[in-house]
Motif scaffolding. Structure first.
Motif, PDB file in Angstrom:
ATOM      1  N   ASP A  21     -10.943  -3.574 -14.938  1.00  0.00           N
ATOM      2  CA  ASP A  21     -10.005  -3.418 -13.836  1.00  0.00           C
ATOM      3  C   ASP A  21     -10.112  -2.018 -13.255  1.00  0.00           C
ATOM      4  OD1 ASP A  21      -8.591  -1.782 -15.558  1.00  0.00           O
ATOM      5  OD2 ASP A  21      -6.861  -3.095 -15.737  1.00  0.00           O
ATOM      6  N   TRP A  58     -11.898  -7.317  -1.984  1.00  0.00           N
ATOM      7  CA  TRP A  58     -13.022  -6.718  -2.698  1.00  0.00           C
ATOM      8  C   TRP A  58     -14.058  -7.779  -3.016  1.00  0.00           C
ATOM      9  CZ3 TRP A  58      -8.275  -7.748  -4.718  1.00  0.00           C
ATOM     10  CH2 TRP A  58      -8.184  -8.498  -5.898  1.00  0.00           C
ATOM     11  N   LEU A  82      -6.997  -3.882  -9.181  1.00  0.00           N
ATOM     12  CA  LEU A  82      -7.941  -4.997  -9.112  1.00  0.00           C
ATOM     13  C   LEU A  82      -8.244  -5.392 -10.550  1.00  0.00           C
ATOM     14  CD1 LEU A  82      -8.431  -2.967  -6.665  1.00  0.00           C
ATOM     15  CD2 LEU A  82     -10.637  -4.021  -6.455  1.00  0.00           C
ATOM     16  N   TYR A  86     -18.421  -2.654  -6.641  1.00  0.00           N
ATOM     17  CA  TYR A  86     -17.653  -3.487  -5.717  1.00  0.00           C
ATOM     18  C   TYR A  86     -17.394  -2.699  -4.429  1.00  0.00           C
ATOM     19  CZ  TYR A  86     -16.664  -6.546  -9.678  1.00  0.00           C
ATOM     20  OH  TYR A  86     -16.791  -7.401 -10.741  1.00  0.00           O
ATOM     21  N   VAL A  95     -14.508  -2.257  -1.612  1.00  0.00           N
ATOM     22  CA  VAL A  95     -13.072  -2.498  -1.473  1.00  0.00           C
ATOM     23  C   VAL A  95     -12.629  -2.079  -0.077  1.00  0.00           C
ATOM     24  CG1 VAL A  95     -10.788  -2.025  -2.446  1.00  0.00           C
ATOM     25  CG2 VAL A  95     -12.815  -1.940  -3.922  1.00  0.00           C
TER      26      VAL A  95
END
Length: 141
Positions: A45, A67, A89, A98, A100
């Motif tokens: 996370d 995302w 997240l 990722y 975002v």
């Protein structure tokens, strides 16, 4: 002296911003939030934070965070809703990058999105250092 006139070009269709706020100010959806950064990240996370969006005359009622994996552009991303200016997240893969983005919304609708922020989760080794936010001091525990 020369007076400089600054013209702000809007990418919205003309009729989408016809409402007038008191004082003849045109109201519209929020601007893209500024200052999007990675607050912290672990294997699965990460938390992102941003500055409140300029509301353009109508109170921002919340934010949408989207995302997706950078290496899978065709893949359907995930979205989440935030009431404030941060969001966690979850369910991320370790050692993965990722992209975002965040957008505010008000009663006129969703505002402009931020530019994508690159976020890389920890692969389980050393703590993550976000490229976008250099840490000035390192504390040894």
């Amino acid at each position: 002296g020369d007076s400089l006139t600054v013209v702000r070009l809007s990418c919205r269709p003309k009729d989408a911003a016809e409402d007038e706020a008191p004082g003849g100010v045109t109201v519209g959806a929020p601007d893209a939030p500024a200052g999007l950064t990675v607050a912290r990240a672990s294997c699965n996370d990460a938390e992102v934070a941003w500055d409140a969006a300029v509301d353009n005359g109508l109170r921002v009622t919340g934010y949408t965070v989207t995302w997706r994996r950078q290496d899978a552009p065709g893949e359907e991303g995930a979205t989440g809703e935030a009431a404030g200016t941060s969001f966690v997240l979850s369910g991320l893969s370790g050692g993965t990058t990722y992209l975002v983005q965040v957008q505010g919304r008000n009663s006129k609708g969703p505002g402009r999105m931020t530019r994508p922020l690159r976020l890389t989760t920890d692969s389980g080794g050393a703590p993550l250092i976000a490229a976008s936010a250099p840490k000035p001091s390192r504390s040894h525990s």
